[in-house]
Design a protein around this motif. Structure first.
Motif, short mmCIF file in Angstrom:
data_model
loop_
_atom_site.label_atom_id
_atom_site.label_comp_id
_atom_site.label_asym_id
_atom_site.label_seq_id
_atom_site.Cartn_x
_atom_site.Cartn_y
_atom_site.Cartn_z
N TYR A 46 0.81 -1.21 0.00
CA TYR A 46 0.00 0.00 0.00
C TYR A 46 0.85 1.26 0.00
N LYS A 47 2.15 1.15 0.30
CA LYS A 47 3.04 2.32 0.30
C LYS A 47 3.63 2.62 -1.07
N VAL A 48 3.48 1.71 -2.02
CA VAL A 48 4.02 1.93 -3.37
C VAL A 48 3.15 2.97 -4.08
N GLN A 49 3.77 4.06 -4.51
CA GLN A 49 3.04 5.14 -5.15
C GLN A 49 3.18 5.13 -6.66
N ASP A 50 4.36 4.78 -7.16
CA ASP A 50 4.58 4.78 -8.60
C ASP A 50 5.63 3.73 -8.94
N VAL A 51 5.54 3.19 -10.15
CA VAL A 51 6.46 2.15 -10.60
C VAL A 51 6.98 2.52 -11.98
N VAL A 52 8.30 2.39 -12.16
CA VAL A 52 8.93 2.71 -13.45
C VAL A 52 9.71 1.48 -13.91
N LEU A 53 9.51 1.10 -15.17
CA LEU A 53 10.26 -0.01 -15.77
C LEU A 53 11.28 0.57 -16.74
N THR A 54 12.54 0.16 -16.57
CA THR A 54 13.61 0.59 -17.46
C THR A 54 14.26 -0.66 -18.04
N VAL A 55 14.41 -0.66 -19.37
CA VAL A 55 15.06 -1.79 -20.05
C VAL A 55 16.11 -1.20 -20.97
N THR A 56 17.38 -1.43 -20.63
CA THR A 56 18.46 -0.96 -21.48
C THR A 56 18.66 -1.91 -22.65
N LEU A 57 19.50 -1.53 -23.58
CA LEU A 57 19.76 -2.38 -24.74
C LEU A 57 20.36 -3.72 -24.33
N PHE A 62 19.15 -9.79 -23.16
CA PHE A 62 19.10 -10.97 -22.29
C PHE A 62 17.75 -11.12 -21.60
N LYS A 63 16.73 -10.40 -22.08
CA LYS A 63 15.35 -10.47 -21.57
C LYS A 63 15.25 -10.13 -20.09
N LEU A 64 15.93 -9.05 -19.70
CA LEU A 64 15.92 -8.57 -18.32
C LEU A 64 15.32 -7.18 -18.26
N GLY A 65 15.09 -6.69 -17.07
CA GLY A 65 14.60 -5.33 -16.88
C GLY A 65 14.85 -4.87 -15.44
N THR A 66 14.77 -3.57 -15.22
CA THR A 66 14.95 -2.99 -13.90
C THR A 66 13.69 -2.22 -13.55
N ILE A 67 13.15 -2.49 -12.37
CA ILE A 67 11.92 -1.87 -11.89
C ILE A 67 12.26 -0.95 -10.73
N ASP A 92 3.54 -4.71 -13.79
CA ASP A 92 2.08 -4.67 -13.87
C ASP A 92 1.45 -5.24 -12.60
N PHE A 93 2.02 -6.32 -12.06
CA PHE A 93 1.52 -6.93 -10.83
C PHE A 93 1.63 -5.95 -9.66
N ILE A 94 2.79 -5.28 -9.55
CA ILE A 94 2.99 -4.33 -8.45
C ILE A 94 1.99 -3.18 -8.55
N LEU A 95 1.78 -2.65 -9.76
CA LEU A 95 0.82 -1.55 -9.93
C LEU A 95 -0.59 -1.97 -9.53
N GLU A 96 -1.02 -3.13 -9.98
CA GLU A 96 -2.38 -3.60 -9.70
C GLU A 96 -2.58 -3.92 -8.22
N ILE A 97 -1.64 -4.65 -7.64
CA ILE A 97 -1.78 -5.07 -6.25
C ILE A 97 -1.62 -3.88 -5.29
N SER A 98 -0.75 -2.93 -5.62
CA SER A 98 -0.59 -1.76 -4.74
C SER A 98 -1.86 -0.92 -4.72
N GLU A 99 -2.53 -0.80 -5.86
CA GLU A 99 -3.80 -0.06 -5.90
C GLU A 99 -4.86 -0.79 -5.08
N GLN A 100 -4.93 -2.11 -5.21
CA GLN A 100 -5.89 -2.88 -4.41
C GLN A 100 -5.59 -2.78 -2.93
#
Length: 125
Positions: A46-57, A62-67, A92-100
């Motif tokens: 419930y404390k998560v306010q915003d989520v940003v996904l960054t994927v460098t080249l 290697f199919k990874l990402g940083t959240i 997407d899971f963090i955004l949905e569950i944090s709102e709930q």
């Protein structure tokens, strides 16, 4: 109950040779790190306010990402979940569950819009 358990990975071939494990559940985000001295950092959803996904080249190859989670947590206002697989699904899971979680706890996020201080007005004149 849905739960993601991922390990931080090296950018080199996306191998999980680090000692950092991320556990994302319906209630909280837990980051376990370290080998000789282990540190466990928790943040309620419930404390998560915003989520940003960054994927460098390199991460994309290697199919990874940083959240990056911006939270209202006092000990760690920005949680970084680095170099994980399934990064978009986790974001997407963090955004949905944090709102709930906010709706369930009936919490309200307020922002300081910087109204500034009002100058004193002398009404005697």
């Amino acid at each position: 109950m849905i739960e993601f358990v991922e390990r931080k990975r090296w950018l080199f071939f996306g191998l999980p040779f680090t000692f950092t494990k991320y556990t994302i559940s319906d209630d909280l985000i837990t980051i376990d790190s370290g080998l000789f001295k282990t540190v466990q950092n928790d943040c309620y959803m419930y404390k998560v306010q915003d989520v940003v996904l960054t994927v460098t080249l390199i991460e994309r190859s290697f199919k990874l990402g940083t959240i990056k989670c911006h939270t209202g947590d006092t000990t760690n206002p920005t949680l970084v979940i680095e170099h994980v697989r399934n990064a978009k699904a986790i974001k997407d899971f963090i955004l949905e569950i944090s709102e709930q979680a906010r709706l369930k706890r009936r919490t309200l996020n307020t922002l300081d819009i910087g109204t500034g201080e009002m100058d004193e007005v002398d009404l005697a004149d």
